[in-house]
Design an enzyme around this catalytic site. Structure first.
Site, PDB file in Angstrom:
ATOM      1  N   SER A 145       1.251  -1.302  -0.077  1.00  0.00           N
ATOM      2  CA  SER A 145      -0.208  -0.104  -0.124  1.00  0.00           C
ATOM      3  C   SER A 145       0.615   0.947  -0.486  1.00  0.00           C
ATOM      4  CB  SER A 145      -1.007   0.398   1.312  1.00  0.00           C
ATOM      5  OG  SER A 145      -1.900   1.556   1.849  1.00  0.00           O
ATOM      6  N   LYS A 171      -1.294  -1.228  -4.535  1.00  0.00           N
ATOM      7  CA  LYS A 171      -2.618  -0.100  -4.194  1.00  0.00           C
ATOM      8  C   LYS A 171      -1.981   0.879  -3.970  1.00  0.00           C
ATOM      9  CE  LYS A 171      -4.627   0.145   0.941  1.00  0.00           C
ATOM     10  NZ  LYS A 171      -5.309  -0.020   2.100  1.00  0.00           N
ATOM     11  N   LYS A 173      -3.102   5.425  -2.568  1.00  0.00           N
ATOM     12  CA  LYS A 173      -3.903   6.056  -2.010  1.00  0.00           C
ATOM     13  C   LYS A 173      -4.335   7.486  -2.873  1.00  0.00           C
ATOM     14  CE  LYS A 173      -3.744   3.924   1.835  1.00  0.00           C
ATOM     15  NZ  LYS A 173      -4.826   3.753   2.818  1.00  0.00           N
ATOM     16  N   ASP A 198      -7.134   2.994  -2.600  1.00  0.00           N
ATOM     17  CA  ASP A 198      -8.023   3.943  -1.029  1.00  0.00           C
ATOM     18  C   ASP A 198      -7.819   5.132  -1.445  1.00  0.00           C
ATOM     19  OD1 ASP A 198      -9.246   3.418   1.087  1.00  0.00           O
ATOM     20  OD2 ASP A 198      -6.951   1.866   1.654  1.00  0.00           O
ATOM     21  N   GLU A 223     -11.147   0.723  -2.780  1.00  0.00           N
ATOM     22  CA  GLU A 223     -11.500   0.595  -1.521  1.00  0.00           C
ATOM     23  C   GLU A 223     -12.091   2.381  -1.210  1.00  0.00           C
ATOM     24  OE1 GLU A 223      -7.911  -0.379   0.393  1.00  0.00           O
ATOM     25  OE2 GLU A 223      -9.075  -0.445   2.398  1.00  0.00           O
ATOM     26  N   ASP A 248     -14.001  -0.998   3.640  1.00  0.00           N
ATOM     27  CA  ASP A 248     -12.737  -0.959   4.449  1.00  0.00           C
ATOM     28  C   ASP A 248     -13.675  -0.292   6.269  1.00  0.00           C
ATOM     29  OD1 ASP A 248     -11.096  -0.908   6.591  1.00  0.00           O
ATOM     30  OD2 ASP A 248      -8.978   0.431   5.461  1.00  0.00           O
ATOM     31  N   LYS A 272      -9.779  -6.459   8.747  1.00  0.00           N
ATOM     32  CA  LYS A 272      -8.777  -6.076   9.321  1.00  0.00           C
ATOM     33  C   LYS A 272      -9.515  -6.967  10.992  1.00  0.00           C
ATOM     34  CE  LYS A 272      -8.086  -2.039   7.056  1.00  0.00           C
ATOM     35  NZ  LYS A 272      -7.820  -0.287   7.037  1.00  0.00           N
ATOM     36  N   GLY A 300      -4.505  -3.945   6.860  1.00  0.00           N
ATOM     37  CA  GLY A 300      -3.156  -3.426   7.630  1.00  0.00           C
ATOM     38  C   GLY A 300      -3.455  -2.734   7.778  1.00  0.00           C
TER      39      GLY A 300
END
Ligand code: OSB
Ligand code: MG
Length: 381
Positions: A145, A171, A173, A198, A223, A248, A272, A300
Site C-alpha cells: 500500500s 495499492k 492511496k 484506496d 476501496e 474497509d 482487518k 493492514g
C-alpha cells in the site's frame, strides 16, 4: 462454515501489561487522513501458567480517522476489559467476544485483547493461529500500500522500487487532486500489474462522475471511496461505476458485512481483524464472503510483527482470494520487534508462521528499546 472447536482454560489471566511502542517508519505514509512518520502501537501482553501472549491494537495516535485512539483503548482495557479476563470464565476467544457483545464501539481495544487470547490458546494447545482458524495456505499473497506522493512521476518512481522488490499487487492511496492523473501514470508505466486504489472516505456521491474516470484503468477495486456510514451512497455509486467497490472502514461487524453485500454497497470486503473486534468476527465475515462468493482480502494498519502475524494467519483462510496489505517488515521499519522478520518471497507472498500461537518470537531487547510506556495490572482477585 467451519466451527472452531479448540478450547483451554484461558482464565483467570494472571496479569495484563499495556505497552506503548514507537517505531519510526522507513518512509512517511500519507493518506487522505494525513501523514504518518512513526508507528505508535499499543501491545497487550497477557500472562498465565508461564505462557506469555501478545495482542496489538490498531488504534492510531489521534482521532483524525477514528473515534478510537491509543489513549481510549488503554482506558477501556484497564477500566473494563481487564476485569473480564480476571474474573470471568473464558475457555476460547469467542467467550470473550460474547462477554463484550453488549459494549458499544471500542472495536480496536476489544480486538487487541481478543487476539492476545488467540495467541494464549495457540500456545497452550501447541497449535498455530492458522491451525486454530482452520487456515489452508502455507503462504499468503501480498501487495504493498503506497501513500500519496508529491507528483505522478514521483509515484511511478516509488511504485517501481516496490515492483523491483517483488510486489505483484500495488495499492495507491488517492484523494481529490491526487487521483486520475496519478493512477494513469502508474497504469501507463505498469500495464499488467494488479492495481487498486484506496480513498479512505475522501469523496462524496457528488464525485461519482469523476470517480467513473477510474473505470478505464482496469483496477481490481476502489476501496472506501465514501464516508464510513454512507452504505446507501456506496450502493448508488456502485450502480454508476464498473470498478468494484471494496469497503474497509464501513465494515465494523459481521452484520455490517451482511448489510453491505445485501444492498450492493460493495462487491469486495477488506477484513482487518483489529477493526472488527478480532479474529473471531474476522473469520465470520470471511465465511459470509465465501458463501456469497464475494472476494475478501486482509487489510493492514502498518502493524509491528506482532499484529502482522495475526493478519497473515487470518489470510491463510481460503476465502481470502485477493492479495493482502501485509507487506514485509522492512517495508515499514528499519528493525521490527520480532526475532525473525516477515520477508517477501519470490512469489510475492509471506510464509504463514507454523509455531504455536502467533508463531513469531518477540525480541525482548528490541521491544524494550521501542517501549515508551508500560503498565502492568495483576489479578488480585
Ligand atoms: O485504509 O487500509 C487503510 C494504513 C493506515 C490506516 C488505514 C489504512 C492503511 C493502509 C496500510 O493502507 C496498509 C499496510 O499496513 O500496509
Ligand atoms: Mg483502507
Amino acid at each position: 462454515m467451519v466451527t472452531l472447536t479448540d478450547s483451554a482454560e484461558l482464565s483467570p489471566i494472571e496479569s495484563l501489561e499495556l505497552r506503548e511502542v514507537k517505531l519510526p517508519l522507513v518512509s512517511p505514509f500519507e493518506s487522505s487522513f494525513g501523514v504518518e512518520t512513526v508507528k505508535k502501537a499499543l501491545l497487550v501482553i497477557l500472562k498465565k501458567d508461564g505462557v506469555t501472549a501478545y495482542g496489538e491494537c490498531i488504534a492510531g495516535l489521534d482521532n483524525a480517522r477514528n473515534e478510537e485512539t491509543v489513549v481510549s483503548a488503554k482506558d477501556i482495557i484497564q477500566t473494563y476489559l481487564a476485569s473480564l479476563l480476571f474474573k470471568k470464565t473464558i475457555t476460547a476467544p469467542h467467550d470473550f467476544s460474547a462477554l463484550t457483545s453488549g459494549l458499544r464501539g471500542n472495536n480496536m481495544a476489544i480486538a487487541s485483547v481478543e487476539m492476545a487470547l488467540w495467541d494464549m490458546l495457540g500456545k497452550m494447545k501447541g497449535k498455530s493461529l492458522s491451525q486454530l482458524l482452520v487456515g489452508e495456505r502455507e503462504e499468503v499473497e501480498v501487495g504493498v500500500s503506497i501513500g500519496i506522493q508529491l507528483s505522478p512521476s514521483k509515484l511511478v518512481e516509488t511504485v517501481t522500487t516496490y515492483v523491483r522488490e517483488g510486489y505483484r499487487r500495488i495499492k495507491l492511496k488517492i484523494s481529490p487532486g491526487h487521483d486520475v492523473e496519478y493512477v494513469k501514470a502508474v497504469r501507463d508505466a505498469f500495464p499488467k500489474t494488479k492495481l487498486q486504489v484506496d480513498a479512505n472516505s475522501a469523496y462524496t456521491l457528488q464525485d461519482a462522475k469523476h470517480l467513473k474516470m477510474l473505470d478505464e484503468f482496469d483496477l481490481l477495486l476502489i476501496e472506501q471511496p465514501l464516508g464510513r456510514d454512507d452504505l446507501l451512497d456506496h450502493a448508488e455509486l456502485q450502480r454508476e461505476i464498473s470498478t468494484p467497490i471494496c469497503l474497509d472502514e464501513s465494515i465494523q461487524s459481521p452484520g455490517d458485512a451482511m448489510k453491505a453485500l445485501n444492498i450492493g454497497a460493495c462487491k469486495i470486503i477488506n477484513i482487518k481483524p483489529g477493526r472488527v473486534r478480532g479474529l473471531y468476527h474476522g473469520k465470520q465475515i470471511h465465511d459470509l464472503c465465501l458463501e456469497r462468493k464475494a472476494p475478501a482480502w486482509c487489510g493492514g494498519m502498518l502493524e509491528t510483527g506482532v499484529g502482522r502475524a495475526f493478519n497473515v494467519a487470518l489470510a491463510s483462510l481460503p476465502g481470502f482470494t485477493l492479495p493482502g496489505d501485509i507487506s514485509a517488515s522492512r517495508r515499514y521499519f528499519k528493525k521490527d520487534i520480532i526475532t525473525k522478520e516477515f520477508e517477501l518471497t519470490a512469489r510475492s507472498t509471506l510464509l504463514v508462521p507454523r509455531g504455536p500461537g502467533i508463531g513469531v518470537e518477540v525480541d525482548r531487547d528490541l521491544l524494550d528499546a521501542a517501549t515508551t510506556s508500560r503498565t502492568t495490572f495483576k489479578n488480585e482477585t
